[in-house]
Enzyme design. Sequence first.
Site, PDB file in Angstrom:
ATOM      1  N   SER A 190       0.799  -1.221   0.004  1.00  0.00           N
ATOM      2  CA  SER A 190       0.007   0.056  -0.111  1.00  0.00           C
ATOM      3  C   SER A 190       0.795   1.341   0.091  1.00  0.00           C
ATOM      4  O   SER A 190       1.711   1.387  -0.835  1.00  0.00           O
ATOM      5  CB  SER A 190      -0.917   0.038   1.060  1.00  0.00           C
ATOM      6  OG  SER A 190      -2.120   0.944   1.152  1.00  0.00           O
ATOM      7  N   GLU A 248      -0.964  -3.194  -8.009  1.00  0.00           N
ATOM      8  CA  GLU A 248      -2.106  -3.563  -7.151  1.00  0.00           C
ATOM      9  C   GLU A 248      -2.920  -2.024  -6.712  1.00  0.00           C
ATOM     10  O   GLU A 248      -1.977  -0.819  -6.929  1.00  0.00           O
ATOM     11  CB  GLU A 248      -2.103  -4.406  -6.004  1.00  0.00           C
ATOM     12  CG  GLU A 248      -1.240  -3.759  -4.891  1.00  0.00           C
ATOM     13  CD  GLU A 248      -2.002  -2.668  -4.068  1.00  0.00           C
ATOM     14  OE1 GLU A 248      -3.077  -3.000  -3.833  1.00  0.00           O
ATOM     15  OE2 GLU A 248      -1.223  -2.164  -3.157  1.00  0.00           O
ATOM     16  N   HIS A 258      -4.556  -5.427  -1.179  1.00  0.00           N
ATOM     17  CA  HIS A 258      -5.481  -5.340  -0.123  1.00  0.00           C
ATOM     18  C   HIS A 258      -6.627  -6.411  -0.090  1.00  0.00           C
ATOM     19  O   HIS A 258      -7.720  -6.282  -0.227  1.00  0.00           O
ATOM     20  CB  HIS A 258      -6.156  -4.004  -0.393  1.00  0.00           C
ATOM     21  CG  HIS A 258      -5.367  -2.731  -0.182  1.00  0.00           C
ATOM     22  ND1 HIS A 258      -4.286  -2.417  -1.160  1.00  0.00           N
ATOM     23  CD2 HIS A 258      -4.993  -2.075   0.871  1.00  0.00           C
ATOM     24  CE1 HIS A 258      -3.730  -1.305  -0.837  1.00  0.00           C
ATOM     25  NE2 HIS A 258      -4.109  -1.017   0.238  1.00  0.00           N
TER      26      HIS A 258
END
Length: 308
Positions: free
Chosen positions: A110, A205, A275
């Site tokens: 992230s 991602e 995630h």
Amino acid sequence: MIAHRTIELIAPSGYPHDPAVVHRALGRLQAQGHRVTGVHATERRYQRFAGTDGERAAELNHLADPSKPLPDIVLSVRGGYGAVRILHGLDYEGLQRRLTDKPVAFVGHSDFTAIQMALLARAGLKSFGGPMLMSDFGADELSDFTMKHFWEALTSPTFTLTSRAPQAQSANVSGVLWGGNLAVMASLVGTPYMPPVEDGILFLEDVNEQPFRVERMIYQLQLAGILERQQAIILGDFSGSKVYDYDNGYDLRAVIDQVRSVVGIPVITGLPFGHVEDMVTLPVGADAHLEADAHGFRLTVTGHLHLS
């Protein structure tokens, strides 16, 4: 059997909003016999961040101090936002001197992507895209899949990830494995913190991004000349992406088709990374070989520092 490790917590981005989750995660790690340090990182607060910019940068910079013992694992508490604010304040030369060839595993994903890209670009330091304290070790149910792949990646000099997800494009390429969160990667374009990787295998991602936003950020990487210098792209999970009536069929599948039509390199899908509850751990900066066809893909990784 998992060896007992020293795990140092760092919080370069947001603060943990639920002390109960922190307690659960710490309890699990300690029950496995690990020594957890830096717990104070879970207690700092400054606006929406886990401390001031100076505090969060100092937390990483102290790893460059030769008088301090090194942990086995440096684990990010959580993502959110804030890592980009401290990139200019990190001691890259000191970190490079202290950590080059040392088996210290920096782990997170992230917003932690910003730290990983900066360490690779400015200090040549490899890291791991993987689980974090809050979202993964502190999850309601600990994922056996995530834990298995986490420890395998950190302790194996070579490992292979396989997927049976059918691929629309074939690939048989080798290169440096790198990447992470798409929004963070796009934000680093044109900065000294974006690694100048040539002939790489780029994984991406994101979370809670509409399809058009995903496409726009991939176009940013393409128009900046980054994608044309890679061997392949592997797309992880884009959880929380919503399609609205106005999109008129323009979904992530349409985005992937469009990306394939312009990038000129294979775009592989189905990587369990992002995630999500069940995720693999990926060495950032390692050497990798990717094979893909209509039956799935195989990603073999080597050349990363690993724990003995």
